[in-house]
Design an enzyme around this catalytic site. Structure first.
Site, PDB file in Angstrom:
ATOM      1  N   ALA A 108       0.765  -1.244   0.000  1.00  0.00           N
ATOM      2  CA  ALA A 108       0.000   0.000   0.000  1.00  0.00           C
ATOM      3  C   ALA A 108       0.799   1.299   0.000  1.00  0.00           C
ATOM      4  O   ALA A 108       0.303   2.325  -0.453  1.00  0.00           O
ATOM      5  CB  ALA A 108      -0.951   0.013   1.193  1.00  0.00           C
ATOM      6  N   ALA A 109       2.028   1.312   0.555  1.00  0.00           N
ATOM      7  CA  ALA A 109       2.748   2.588   0.680  1.00  0.00           C
ATOM      8  C   ALA A 109       3.072   3.168  -0.699  1.00  0.00           C
ATOM      9  O   ALA A 109       3.288   2.418  -1.657  1.00  0.00           O
ATOM     10  CB  ALA A 109       4.035   2.371   1.474  1.00  0.00           C
ATOM     11  N   PRO A 110       3.050   4.504  -0.807  1.00  0.00           N
ATOM     12  CA  PRO A 110       2.883   5.497   0.267  1.00  0.00           C
ATOM     13  C   PRO A 110       1.442   5.848   0.599  1.00  0.00           C
ATOM     14  O   PRO A 110       1.210   6.590   1.543  1.00  0.00           O
ATOM     15  CB  PRO A 110       3.620   6.713  -0.280  1.00  0.00           C
ATOM     16  CG  PRO A 110       3.441   6.613  -1.759  1.00  0.00           C
ATOM     17  CD  PRO A 110       3.491   5.132  -2.081  1.00  0.00           C
ATOM     18  N   LYS A 113      -3.197   4.630  -3.592  1.00  0.00           N
ATOM     19  CA  LYS A 113      -4.323   3.727  -3.832  1.00  0.00           C
ATOM     20  C   LYS A 113      -5.222   3.643  -2.606  1.00  0.00           C
ATOM     21  O   LYS A 113      -6.444   3.615  -2.720  1.00  0.00           O
ATOM     22  CB  LYS A 113      -3.813   2.337  -4.207  1.00  0.00           C
ATOM     23  CG  LYS A 113      -2.956   2.287  -5.456  1.00  0.00           C
ATOM     24  CD  LYS A 113      -2.474   0.893  -5.763  1.00  0.00           C
ATOM     25  CE  LYS A 113      -1.747   0.226  -4.604  1.00  0.00           C
ATOM     26  NZ  LYS A 113      -0.561   0.997  -4.135  1.00  0.00           N
ATOM     27  N   GLU A 131       1.848  -2.638   4.497  1.00  0.00           N
ATOM     28  CA  GLU A 131       3.164  -2.328   3.935  1.00  0.00           C
ATOM     29  C   GLU A 131       4.217  -3.093   4.721  1.00  0.00           C
ATOM     30  O   GLU A 131       4.234  -3.047   5.952  1.00  0.00           O
ATOM     31  CB  GLU A 131       3.433  -0.829   3.997  1.00  0.00           C
ATOM     32  CG  GLU A 131       4.842  -0.418   3.624  1.00  0.00           C
ATOM     33  CD  GLU A 131       5.271  -0.892   2.251  1.00  0.00           C
ATOM     34  OE1 GLU A 131       6.428  -1.355   2.113  1.00  0.00           O
ATOM     35  OE2 GLU A 131       4.443  -0.798   1.305  1.00  0.00           O
ATOM     36  N   ARG A 136       8.199   2.913   5.484  1.00  0.00           N
ATOM     37  CA  ARG A 136       7.164   3.213   4.478  1.00  0.00           C
ATOM     38  C   ARG A 136       5.766   3.070   5.091  1.00  0.00           C
ATOM     39  O   ARG A 136       4.848   3.808   4.728  1.00  0.00           O
ATOM     40  CB  ARG A 136       7.329   2.307   3.270  1.00  0.00           C
ATOM     41  CG  ARG A 136       8.530   2.682   2.400  1.00  0.00           C
ATOM     42  CD  ARG A 136       8.803   1.647   1.316  1.00  0.00           C
ATOM     43  NE  ARG A 136       7.655   1.382   0.469  1.00  0.00           N
ATOM     44  CZ  ARG A 136       7.288   2.124  -0.569  1.00  0.00           C
ATOM     45  NH1 ARG A 136       7.989   3.211  -0.879  1.00  0.00           N
ATOM     46  NH2 ARG A 136       6.239   1.806  -1.299  1.00  0.00           N
ATOM     47  N   CYS A 229       3.852  -1.064 -12.496  1.00  0.00           N
ATOM     48  CA  CYS A 229       4.231   0.137 -13.247  1.00  0.00           C
ATOM     49  C   CYS A 229       5.428  -0.203 -14.137  1.00  0.00           C
ATOM     50  O   CYS A 229       6.409   0.534 -14.184  1.00  0.00           O
ATOM     51  CB  CYS A 229       4.527   1.311 -12.323  1.00  0.00           C
ATOM     52  SG  CYS A 229       5.843   1.013 -11.117  1.00  0.00           S
TER      53      CYS A 229
END
Length: 454
Positions: A108-110, A113, A131, A136, A229
């Site tokens: 999840a970090a940062p 989302k 996380e 983080r 990504c």
């Protein structure tokens, strides 16, 4: 930007005639900055016009804009805006979370989302934002706190640890997997420097390990949203093909404008072209891949752990109970009915009712931080002010933008009156909490967050 030779050779082979446009977009194009607006904050759209940056609508998500948000600005500090690369917003948009669902953001970090998913839940249901790295996870927790929702829990676990706590628990799981980062080359020189030809395969192995644990936590009939990504087929179409081959998943179509699709020649699963890709030469934003899958596995019997779980409920003595009743009356807008009280040392928290137990969990934020239990009083937390959402009723005190700058720097401010605990507001923007005594507002902005505002 100089691209690695092996990267160039790889995508010349994969993209053929399309490669020239792809490389031109990577080396000559410019990354676009964006942000999302937290529309549940009081007068969010009006405050954006008054205090926000120049902006225009962004693709892929509602309440999303092209524009640059400064981290030391009024709206960012108050949780009205979250700076996020526009293409990254597509992941939570695809998840399309509904109020009342149980949702896991596994990597999840940062917090981009997670804040987007929290907005979709609208305070109903449960979001567990996890996380693995503590530093983080701390940043994630701070971003979640600013967003203002009480039904979000931040955990700090490896996926194989977390899966033991939440077997077949979640309606939706988002896995924005650690990846080789090729899609971020335009905005992150470090991603270019760290890339090597073996990185995609290494990342794919790690992604498989994460997904194995994610499947254990997904309800039958639930949905898994997988994203990266990176452009690498090894981490995208090939991973989804592996997942469908080994688990009872069906790839679901993603109906969105201005997207490209997964390429059948890079994966072997049926309907792989129902996944989506964002390319710098074809679509707006940086590189992304996303897939939405429906889980058709059967429910399994879950062994109950021996011994009694300690409920997330404090034992309030008579005096403390009276203090709590006074606290509730002072801040009636907080979602007390949707949570259960929990004491961590002298810290009082409102934990989401949908969370089964805190026992054994490494939790950075178990819900909404209410305050500190002091002798003869409860000292409310900064988070109480950030949970002041649209329609809230409670004690407020207007301050100027200059007084806000003094406040975030840790200074006391002078405002005539003697109201006691108050939510400080710049226009309609709740910015913090203070205690007004004889015309002086004592500063309770957390020391670790203080800064010199722009």
């Amino acid at each position: 930007m100089d691209l690695p030779i092996s990267f160039i050779e790889k995508y010349q082979h994969l993209l053929g005639e399309e490669a020239a446009a792809f490389f031109a977009a990577l080396t000559s194009g410019h990354p676009v900055k964006g942000f999302r607006l937290n529309i549940v904050k009081p007068q969010a759209e009006a405050m954006l016009v008054k205090y926000g940056p120049a902006h225009e609508k962004a693709p892929y998500a509602p309440n999303a804009y092209i524009g640059e948000v400064k981290g030391k600005s009024l709206l960012h500090q108050a949780g009205y805006v979250y700076s996020q690369e526009p293409s990254a917003m597509i992941v939570a948009a695809i998840a399309d979370v509904q109020p009342g669902e149980r949702v896991l953001d596994l990597c999840a970090a940062p917090g981009g989302k997670s804040t987007q998913l929290a907005s979709q839940l609208q305070g109903a249901g449960l979001l567990v934002s996890n996380e693995i790295f503590p530093k983080r996870a701390k940043i994630l927790s701070e971003n979640i706190e600013r967003w203002g929702f009480a039904n979000v829990v931040v955990t700090n676990h490896a996926p194989n640890e977390l899966s033991r706590h939440f077997p077949q628990f979640f309606d939706k799981i988002i896995v924005d997997a650690p990846c080789s980062g090729e899609g971020m080359f335009r905005k992150d020189p470090v991603a270019v420097a760290e890339w090597h030809s073996g990185a995609p395969e290494q990342c794919a192995n790690r992604q498989q390990a994460i997904l194995i644990e994610a499947v254990k936590m997904l309800k039958p009939g639930g949905q898994l949203i997988y994203s990266t990504c990176t452009f690498a087929p090894e981490e995208n179409e090939a991973i989804i093909s592996w997942l469908v081959e080994n688990y009872p998943f069906v790839i679901q179509a993603i109906d969105m404008p201005n997207v490209a699709h997964g390429r059948a020649e890079w994966g072997y699963a049926a309907d792989i072209d129902k996944t989506v890709r964002l390319w710098p030469h074809l679509n707006q934003g940086e590189g992304h891949f996303a897939a939405k899958l429906h889980y058709q596995g059967e429910a399994k019997s879950i062994k109950q752990k021996k011994g009694k779980h300690k409920e997330a409920q404090p034992k309030l003595e008579q005096e403390a109970s009276k203090l709590w009743q006074t606290f509730q009356a002072k801040f009636p807008y907080l979602p007390f009915d949707d949570g259960k009280l929990h004491m961590l040392g002298d810290q009082l928290w409102l934990v989401p009712k949908a969370l089964p137990s805190l026992q054994g969990l490494k939790v950075m934020r178990p819900g909404l931080h209410l305050g500190t239990m002091k002798k003869h009083r409860i000292e409310p937390s900064y988070a109480v002010a950030l949970a002041f959402l649209a329609g809230s009723q409670g004690p407020t005190l207007p301050i100027t933008i200059q007084q806000w700058k003094q406040y975030v720097a840790g200074e006391t401010i002078s405002v005539p009156g003697n109201a006691g605990w108050v939510i400080l507001q710049v226009d309609e923007v709740p910015v913090g909490i203070g205690k007004q005594v004889q015309g002086i507002v004592k500063n309770f902005f957390p020391k670790g967050l203080r800064f010199q505002a722009d």
